[in-house]
Scaffold this motif. Structure first.
Motif, short mmCIF file in Angstrom:
data_model
loop_
_atom_site.label_atom_id
_atom_site.label_comp_id
_atom_site.label_asym_id
_atom_site.label_seq_id
_atom_site.Cartn_x
_atom_site.Cartn_y
_atom_site.Cartn_z
N GLY A 277 0.82 -1.21 0.00
CA GLY A 277 0.00 0.00 0.00
C GLY A 277 0.85 1.26 0.00
O GLY A 277 1.96 1.27 -0.53
N GLY A 278 0.32 2.32 0.63
CA GLY A 278 1.05 3.58 0.67
C GLY A 278 0.85 4.40 -0.60
O GLY A 278 0.09 4.03 -1.50
N ILE A 279 1.56 5.52 -0.66
CA ILE A 279 1.45 6.41 -1.82
C ILE A 279 2.03 5.76 -3.07
O ILE A 279 1.57 6.00 -4.17
N LYS A 280 3.03 4.96 -2.93
CA LYS A 280 3.77 4.23 -3.97
C LYS A 280 5.02 5.01 -4.40
O LYS A 280 4.99 6.23 -4.59
N VAL A 281 6.08 4.26 -4.55
CA VAL A 281 7.38 4.83 -4.92
C VAL A 281 7.29 5.51 -6.28
O VAL A 281 7.86 6.58 -6.49
N SER A 282 6.56 4.92 -7.22
CA SER A 282 6.48 5.49 -8.57
C SER A 282 5.86 6.88 -8.55
O SER A 282 6.29 7.78 -9.28
N ARG A 283 4.84 7.07 -7.71
CA ARG A 283 4.21 8.39 -7.62
C ARG A 283 5.20 9.43 -7.07
O ARG A 283 5.21 10.57 -7.51
N LEU A 284 5.98 9.03 -6.08
CA LEU A 284 6.95 9.96 -5.52
C LEU A 284 8.02 10.32 -6.55
O LEU A 284 8.46 11.47 -6.63
N ILE A 285 8.42 9.34 -7.36
CA ILE A 285 9.40 9.61 -8.43
C ILE A 285 8.82 10.61 -9.42
O ILE A 285 9.48 11.57 -9.83
N ILE A 286 7.56 10.39 -9.82
CA ILE A 286 6.90 11.30 -10.77
C ILE A 286 6.79 12.70 -10.18
O ILE A 286 7.04 13.70 -10.86
N LEU A 287 6.42 12.77 -8.90
CA LEU A 287 6.29 14.07 -8.25
C LEU A 287 7.63 14.80 -8.20
O LEU A 287 7.70 16.00 -8.52
N LEU A 288 8.69 14.10 -7.83
CA LEU A 288 10.02 14.73 -7.75
C LEU A 288 10.50 15.16 -9.13
O LEU A 288 11.11 16.23 -9.28
N LYS A 289 10.22 14.34 -10.14
CA LYS A 289 10.59 14.72 -11.51
C LYS A 289 9.82 15.96 -11.95
O LYS A 289 10.36 16.83 -12.66
N SER A 290 8.55 16.05 -11.54
CA SER A 290 7.74 17.22 -11.89
C SER A 290 8.29 18.48 -11.23
O SER A 290 8.33 19.55 -11.86
N VAL A 291 8.69 18.37 -9.98
CA VAL A 291 9.28 19.52 -9.28
C VAL A 291 10.57 19.96 -9.96
O VAL A 291 10.81 21.15 -10.18
N ARG A 292 11.40 18.98 -10.32
CA ARG A 292 12.66 19.31 -11.00
C ARG A 292 12.40 19.97 -12.35
O ARG A 292 13.10 20.90 -12.75
N LYS A 293 11.38 19.49 -13.05
CA LYS A 293 11.03 20.09 -14.34
C LYS A 293 10.59 21.55 -14.16
O LYS A 293 10.99 22.42 -14.95
N GLU A 294 9.77 21.81 -13.12
CA GLU A 294 9.31 23.18 -12.88
C GLU A 294 10.46 24.11 -12.54
O GLU A 294 10.50 25.26 -12.99
N LEU A 295 11.42 23.61 -11.76
CA LEU A 295 12.60 24.42 -11.44
C LEU A 295 13.41 24.73 -12.70
O LEU A 295 13.91 25.85 -12.88
N HIS A 296 13.50 23.73 -13.57
CA HIS A 296 14.23 23.93 -14.83
C HIS A 296 13.53 24.96 -15.71
O HIS A 296 14.18 25.83 -16.31
#
Length: 478
Positions: free
Chosen positions: A344-363
């Motif tokens: 269960g939980g939020i899932k590792v894949s979702r956290l990866i997607i979220l972190l990639k999205s944050v990095r994209k916004e910073l870029h």
């Protein structure tokens, strides 16, 4: 809304649950327990309800997204209600709200319990509690798709809704074959753990119940101290399999196809294993002041594997550990296991997607005219996946905050309320303080118990299917 196809599938779900009641019934017969009659009665009730729901075949068999969401949500609610009946009619858990909590906790593989002494329960009840974990781990509708021939198309919608994670893809061209492969892997891993536990001289009954809890990453214990009383060998075997069941089953399929490089290169799996390794090392270093090094490593590995996969077994009372290990475990509660696993939980894949999205916004803030696409495992992420992931985080946060506020009416301390909601919404089991590994959820009122029951369902269904039941557009006829 095609009500006919929804009723038809619900009927077969009831058939499956009715058939599942045979296993605790056999257990009762083997141990000469009178409580077994409750499973015979409930099984007959499930078959009768299944007949009433499925006797009229649906003309239009196509399952669109709307029907899929409604079918999955109602299936889990219906499964849990019928699963609670044996507890109530035998007086094992006379309060219907508590009985439903226990049943939901089983099917959603949460492992939270209102029982203060599980060892006094009949063997058949203990077996049923653990077996619901195994049924709920991979999902009853996935089982339905794997072994029953349902005519019509768009069945992938059912699998997408029931399988945890941001996206589910077919492993092979047909949905039925995909579901069958998933269950073959699931059963193979289950049998492997049973064999290894038996080699460690664990009693057969203990072996089965422990394995069901591990495979479904549920964690209902048959002992009051959970797994603390078992040998180091058994704890090590359970640790390994908890982590294995938390891995995306697509990786196992790739290994079976001898695509080892592709399986090992899966970004989510590598990140999941890295989080586990780092967490174990840090906790071991801190616990080395409390235990001998190897014992500290064993407890650290067990609890990290148990919490990140949301299994919920405990080898020690981690509520008594220092702040750093407890903080890490609470963080792991939210991270959860891989998508496409039984965790269960939020899932590792979702956290990866979220972190990639944050990095994209910073870029993009630094380079407004650049075009940057998010990729995972070498493939471009579809905008729909990114959008649904962001929406999930918003819905998850709202659900969490509202639940903490509602549970707060009982007047318990913040740590108890916070960790109880985190445990329920992430389908983990134990929390901290009053709901710690040596505590239970009996401290909550009927109202709070109902709130936590909804949280467990929302966590397993990943919120949206449950919310859609209360949306007017969902129920409009096509």
């Amino acid at each position: 809304m095609n009500f006919a196809i929804v009723k038809y599938i619900l009927g077969y779900v009831m058939y499956i649950e009715g058939a599942a009641m045979a296993f605790p019934l056999i257990t009762a017969l083997l141990y000469s327990e009178t409580a077994g009659w409750s499973f015979a009665f409930t099984g007959a009730l499930c078959f009768a309800l299944g007949f009433l729901l499925s006797r009229k075949k649906a003309k239009g068999a196509v399952i669109y997204s709307r029907e899929a969401f409604v079918t999955v949500a109602i299936s889990w609610i219906l499964l849990s209600i019928m699963g609670a009946v044996p507890f109530v009619i035998t007086g094992t858990i006379p309060n219907p709200i508590d009985a439903l909590f226990e049943s939901v906790s089983g099917f959603t593989t949460t492992g939270a319990s209102i029982l203060t002494d599980v060892e006094i329960l009949p063997k058949c009840m203990l077996f049923w509690r653990s077996f619901t974990h195994w049924l709920g781990g991979m999902g009853v509708l996935v089982l339905l798709l794997a072994f029953l021939q349902i005519k019509g198309g768009s069945h992938m919608n059912l699998m997408k809704v029931e399988s945890p994670g941001p996206s589910v893809n077919k492993l092979v061209p047909t949905v039925r074959s995909t579901a069958k492969i998933l269950y073959i892997i699931y059963i193979a891993l289950t049998l492997a753990e049973i064999i290894l536990l038996l080699l460690g001289r664990a009693p057969l009954f203990d072996t089965l119940t422990i394995t069901f809890g591990t495979a479904g990453t549920g964690g209902f214990g048959i002992k009051n101290d959970s797994m603390a009383g078992y040998s180091p060998y058994i704890q090590i075997v359970v640790t390994i399999f908890m982590i294995l069941f938390g891995i995306n089953f697509s990786a196992y399929f790739l290994i079976l196809r001898k695509k080892f490089k592709q399986a090992l290169s899966m970004e989510e799996v590598r990140c999941y294993l890295a989080i586990i390794l780092v967490s174990i090392l840090i906790i071991t270093l801190v616990l080395s002041d409390m235990y001998p090094v190897w014992e500290a490593l064993r407890h650290a590995a067990f609890q990290v594997g148990s919490i990140i996969t949301t299994t919920g077994y405990s080898s020690a009372d981690f509520g008594l550990w220092p702040v750093i290990p407890r903080s890490i475990l609470v963080t792991l509660m939210f991270i959860g296991a891989c998508a496409g696993s039984t965790g269960g939980g939020i899932k590792v894949s979702r956290l990866i997607i979220l972190l990639k999205s944050v990095r994209k916004e910073l870029h993009l803030m630094l380079h407004p005219r650049s075009v940057k696409k998010l990729r995972m495992d070498g493939r471009v992420l579809e905008p729909e996946v990114i959008r649904t992931t962001s929406a999930f985080f918003v819905a998850y946060a709202l659900f969490f905050v509202i639940s903490v506020l509602l549970v707060g009416v009982d007047g318990h301390d913040l740590v108890t309320n916070f960790s109880a909601v985190a445990s329920a919404l992430n389908n983990i089991g134990p929390g901290l303080e009053l709901v710690g590994p040596m505590g239970n959820f009996s401290v909550f009122s009927n109202f709070s118990t109902a709130v936590l029951t909804i949280d467990m369902l929302a966590g397993r269904l990943e919120i949206f299917p449950l919310l859609l039941l209360f949306t007017r557009d969902t129920w409009r006829r096509r």
